[in-house]
Design a protein around this motif. Structure first.
Motif, mmCIF file in Angstrom:
data_model
loop_
_atom_site.group_PDB
_atom_site.id
_atom_site.type_symbol
_atom_site.label_atom_id
_atom_site.label_comp_id
_atom_site.label_asym_id
_atom_site.label_seq_id
_atom_site.Cartn_x
_atom_site.Cartn_y
_atom_site.Cartn_z
ATOM 1 N N HIS A 159 5.402 26.885 -32.109
ATOM 2 C CA HIS A 159 5.246 28.202 -32.725
ATOM 3 C C HIS A 159 6.117 28.338 -33.969
ATOM 4 O O HIS A 159 5.708 28.930 -34.968
ATOM 5 C CB HIS A 159 5.583 29.313 -31.714
ATOM 6 C CG HIS A 159 4.570 29.448 -30.636
ATOM 7 N ND1 HIS A 159 4.787 28.950 -29.373
ATOM 8 C CD2 HIS A 159 3.336 29.998 -30.626
ATOM 9 C CE1 HIS A 159 3.734 29.205 -28.630
ATOM 10 N NE2 HIS A 159 2.822 29.845 -29.373
ATOM 11 N N ALA A 207 4.703 28.943 -37.695
ATOM 12 C CA ALA A 207 5.153 30.099 -38.478
ATOM 13 C C ALA A 207 5.711 29.658 -39.830
ATOM 14 O O ALA A 207 5.433 30.283 -40.862
ATOM 15 C CB ALA A 207 6.195 30.890 -37.698
ATOM 16 N N LEU A 216 2.744 28.483 -42.010
ATOM 17 C CA LEU A 216 1.975 29.648 -42.438
ATOM 18 C C LEU A 216 2.715 30.431 -43.523
ATOM 19 O O LEU A 216 2.126 30.808 -44.543
ATOM 20 C CB LEU A 216 1.673 30.553 -41.239
ATOM 21 C CG LEU A 216 0.813 31.773 -41.517
ATOM 22 C CD1 LEU A 216 -0.569 31.341 -42.006
ATOM 23 C CD2 LEU A 216 0.689 32.625 -40.276
ATOM 24 N N LEU A 217 4.004 30.644 -43.317
ATOM 25 C CA LEU A 217 4.803 31.353 -44.314
ATOM 26 C C LEU A 217 4.854 30.571 -45.630
ATOM 27 O O LEU A 217 4.733 31.154 -46.711
ATOM 28 C CB LEU A 217 6.213 31.601 -43.777
ATOM 29 C CG LEU A 217 7.148 32.386 -44.688
ATOM 30 C CD1 LEU A 217 6.602 33.794 -44.897
ATOM 31 C CD2 LEU A 217 8.536 32.445 -44.103
#
Length: 92
Positions: free
Chosen positions: A8, A12, A15-16
Motif C-alpha cells: 500500500h 501510494a 500514485l503520488l
C-alpha cells in the motif's frame, strides 16, 4: 485499526509521484501533449498548403501551355487591354 502494508505504501508513493509528474507546472508529460497537439496542427496546415501549391502549379502550367488563357488571365487580373479595347471595371 488496520495497518497499511508495504504494498500500500509503494502504491501510494507511485500514485503520488505520477500525479506530481502529470500536474506539475512545466511537466515534461504536459509539454509532450502540448507539442504533439501543435505538431498535428502544423501537419494539417502543411497538407493544406501543399494542396494549394498543387492548384497554383496546375494553373501555372495551364497558363504556360495556352496563350489564350494567359491573355485572359492577364486581362482579368491586371486589367490589361489591347489598343482599341473598351475596358469596364466593376468594383464589388
Amino acid at each position: 485499526m488496520k495497518k497499511f502494508g508495504f504494498k500500500h505504501f509503494v502504491f501510494a508513493v507511485v500514485l503520488l509521484s505520477l500525479l506530481v509528474i502529470i500536474i506539475m507546472p512545466g511537466s515534461n508529460l504536459i509539454q509532450y501533449f502540448i507539442a504533439r497537439s501543435q505538431i498535428r496542427a502544423d501537419q494539417k496546415q502543411i497538407r493544406e498548403l501543399n494542396a494549394e501549391i498543387e492548384q497554383i502549379d496546375a494553373k501555372i502550367n495551364q497558363l504556360k501551355s495556352n496563350p489564350d488563357s494567359l491573355e485572359k488571365f492577364a486581362r482579368e487580373q491586371f486589367q490589361f487591354a489591347e489598343p482599341g479595347d473598351d475596358v469596364y471595371i466593376i468594383e464589388e
